[in-house]
Motif scaffolding. Structure first.
Motif, short mmCIF file in Angstrom:
data_model
loop_
_atom_site.label_atom_id
_atom_site.label_comp_id
_atom_site.label_asym_id
_atom_site.label_seq_id
_atom_site.Cartn_x
_atom_site.Cartn_y
_atom_site.Cartn_z
N THR A 1 0.70 -1.22 -0.03
CA THR A 1 0.06 0.04 -0.07
C THR A 1 0.76 1.26 -0.05
N GLY A 2 2.04 1.08 0.24
CA GLY A 2 2.78 2.29 0.06
C GLY A 2 3.09 3.04 1.51
N ARG A 3 3.45 4.39 1.19
CA ARG A 3 3.65 5.26 2.60
C ARG A 3 3.44 6.54 2.11
N ILE A 4 2.90 7.23 3.01
CA ILE A 4 2.39 8.86 2.99
C ILE A 4 3.43 9.55 3.91
N VAL A 5 4.32 10.45 3.89
CA VAL A 5 5.05 10.99 4.81
C VAL A 5 4.59 12.44 4.65
N LEU A 6 4.29 13.03 6.00
CA LEU A 6 3.85 14.46 6.05
C LEU A 6 5.00 14.99 6.83
N LEU A 7 6.00 15.76 5.90
CA LEU A 7 6.98 16.52 5.95
C LEU A 7 6.97 17.82 6.91
N THR A 8 6.92 17.95 8.13
CA THR A 8 6.69 19.23 8.77
C THR A 8 7.89 20.05 9.23
N THR A 9 7.72 21.40 8.97
CA THR A 9 9.39 22.33 9.03
C THR A 9 8.69 23.39 10.03
N SER A 10 9.60 23.86 10.88
CA SER A 10 9.47 25.11 11.62
C SER A 10 9.89 26.40 10.85
N HIS A 11 8.93 27.58 10.87
CA HIS A 11 9.28 28.57 10.41
C HIS A 11 10.33 29.40 11.35
N ARG A 12 10.79 28.71 12.55
CA ARG A 12 11.41 29.45 13.37
C ARG A 12 13.16 28.94 13.09
N VAL A 13 13.17 27.78 12.17
CA VAL A 13 14.56 27.50 11.63
C VAL A 13 14.59 27.87 10.24
N ALA A 14 15.96 28.41 9.99
CA ALA A 14 15.97 28.86 8.61
C ALA A 14 15.75 27.68 7.49
N PRO A 15 15.09 28.30 6.55
CA PRO A 15 14.53 27.36 5.32
C PRO A 15 15.85 26.69 4.68
N GLY A 16 15.83 25.52 4.41
CA GLY A 16 16.94 24.60 3.85
C GLY A 16 17.78 23.85 5.00
N VAL A 17 17.37 24.14 6.22
CA VAL A 17 18.14 23.50 7.48
C VAL A 17 17.17 22.38 7.93
N LEU A 18 17.42 21.29 7.33
CA LEU A 18 16.56 20.04 7.38
C LEU A 18 17.36 18.85 8.01
N GLY B 1 13.70 27.74 23.59
CA GLY B 1 13.79 29.37 23.47
C GLY B 1 13.32 29.84 22.02
N ALA B 2 12.80 28.93 21.33
CA ALA B 2 12.41 29.27 19.68
C ALA B 2 11.19 30.25 19.68
N ARG B 3 10.30 30.11 20.75
CA ARG B 3 9.17 31.16 20.70
C ARG B 3 9.71 32.67 20.84
N LEU C 1 11.85 33.97 19.25
CA LEU C 1 11.83 34.58 17.64
C LEU C 1 10.57 35.13 17.28
N ASP C 2 9.51 34.30 17.73
CA ASP C 2 8.21 34.93 17.57
C ASP C 2 7.85 36.23 18.22
N LEU C 3 8.36 36.56 19.50
CA LEU C 3 8.18 37.45 20.43
C LEU C 3 8.91 38.60 19.66
N VAL C 4 9.94 38.45 19.17
CA VAL C 4 10.74 39.53 18.59
C VAL C 4 10.00 40.12 17.25
N GLN C 5 9.54 39.30 16.59
CA GLN C 5 8.96 39.69 14.98
C GLN C 5 7.55 40.29 15.52
N VAL C 6 6.77 39.79 16.53
CA VAL C 6 5.53 40.69 16.94
C VAL C 6 5.90 41.92 17.42
#
Length: 350
Positions: free
Chosen positions: A14-31, A126-128, A130-135
């Motif tokens: 039946t195969g496989r479905i992978v939902l790949l989540t990423t955090s906007h608090r980490v620089a894009p491309g850093v996986l 401490g990632a949140r 970053l949200d505080l600084v942006q807000v």
């Protein structure tokens, strides 16, 4: 023949479905490495958002991404024959897709592929912040009140929030403590955001809301500068943690801290750096503590009046390891409750 065909179809992987989540608090491309392995090995990689921040980096890595919003049925069909399909949800996720997959799985009528949630990047402690600084940055730019505030104008709030934090600590209310810590943190981030704009040349130290547009703005610094300086200070003043120094007791740590501060600040007196604007009992206790820690043999001044008596009490409290401000507030609360009881007024804490 029909039974054989059905059993053959049922045996198909039946195969496989992978939902790949990423955090906007980490620089894009850093996986994560498992994320890159899965992306390169997948039969198909789907993303409904053409503006997904990861897409340029996936293309650069040679990962082909299809811009399509597949529904649950289409996704299950795409996995037929044991294929692996990776889905990159948008930052807020894809509730429609996950609900659809849940309904199919619950129906019992569909042979479901394996479903895997794979964090490609995830928040560090401490990632949140970053949200505080942006807000805070947006509020500073767009709020009519916030955009006009200055360091001096906000100073009173820092004092008020500090007292409210102390009250929450003394009350032992954990929920209130969490909230008051946030209010104190807001003051730090707020002042740091104002400081990014610097002090426009020609002004007397009172920052303006438009200081960031002045090419001659001086003394600008950011929250990163504040945090960076604090990190350096903590490391420098804790050689027993980050270096080879030895400290066996809290007293050893305190003594080293004071010696280091004296060298850093080039202080001539143990009283240098003690803010005289703090409450009187706290000031008296602080001075007594500095004199005792610095080995300065000086008698308490004698004089007429309650002030000298309070000075003696504050010094005695400090020597016994008691914060006179805290002790007086505790006694004052008992006194307040006694007054309310005499008036027949209910306890405000109830």
């Amino acid at each position: 023949m029909t039974d054989h065909s059905q059993s053959t179809a049922a045996a198909e992987p039946t195969g496989r479905i992978v939902l790949l989540t990423t955090s906007h608090r980490v620089a894009p491309g850093v996986l994560s490495w498992p994320a890159w392995q899965t992306l390169h090995a997948a039969d198909r990689v789907l993303c409904a958002d053409p503006g997904h921040p990861q897409l340029p980096y996936l293309r650069e890595a040679g990962v082909e991404v299809e811009h399509t919003a597949a529904d649950a049925h289409e996704l299950v069909a795409a996995c037929a024959g044991g294929r692996t399909v990776v889905v990159l949800p948008a930052g807020e996720g894809d509730q429609r897709l996950t609900d659809g997959l849940a309904r199919l799985a619950g129906s019992g009528r569909v042979a479901m592929p394996d479903l895997e949630l794979l964090p490609g990047s995830y928040d560090l402690p401490g990632a949140r912040l970053l949200d505080l600084v942006q807000v805070m940055d947006r509020v500073r730019r767009e709020c009519p009140w916030t955009s006009r505030q200055t360091h001096r104008g906000l100073a009173k709030y820092a004092i008020e929030e500090a007292y409210e934090l102390v009250e929450a600590i003394e009350a032992g209310d954990r929920e209130e403590l969490r909230e008051e810590l946030g209010d104190v943190l807001l003051q730090v981030v707020f002042h740091a955001r104002i400081a990014e704009e610097g002090i426009p040349a020609g002004e007397d130290g009172e920052d303006g809301g438009d200081g960031g547009d002045d090419e001659e703005a001086l003394g600008a610094f950011s929250i990163d500068d504040v945090a960076g300086a604090l990190v350096q200070k903590l490391i420098h003043r804790h050689p027993h943690v980050f270096g080879d120094a030895q400290a066996e007791t809290p007293e050893d740590v305190h003594a080293h801290w004071q010696r280091t501060k004296a060298v850093e600040k080039r202080r001539e007196s143990v009283t240098d750096g003690v803010p005289v604007g703090q409450p009187g009992l706290a000031l008296a206790a602080k001075l007594a503590g500095r004199a005792r820690a610095g080995g300065v043999a000086v008698e308490l001044p004698r004089g007429e009046g309650i002030g000298y008596e309070l000075l003696e009490l504050a010094a005695r409290a400090e020597a016994e390891g008691v914060d006179p401000e805290t002790a007086l507030r505790a006694a004052a609360r008992v006194y307040r409750d006694a007054i309310r009881a005499a008036e027949g007024v209910a306890d405000p804490a109830r």
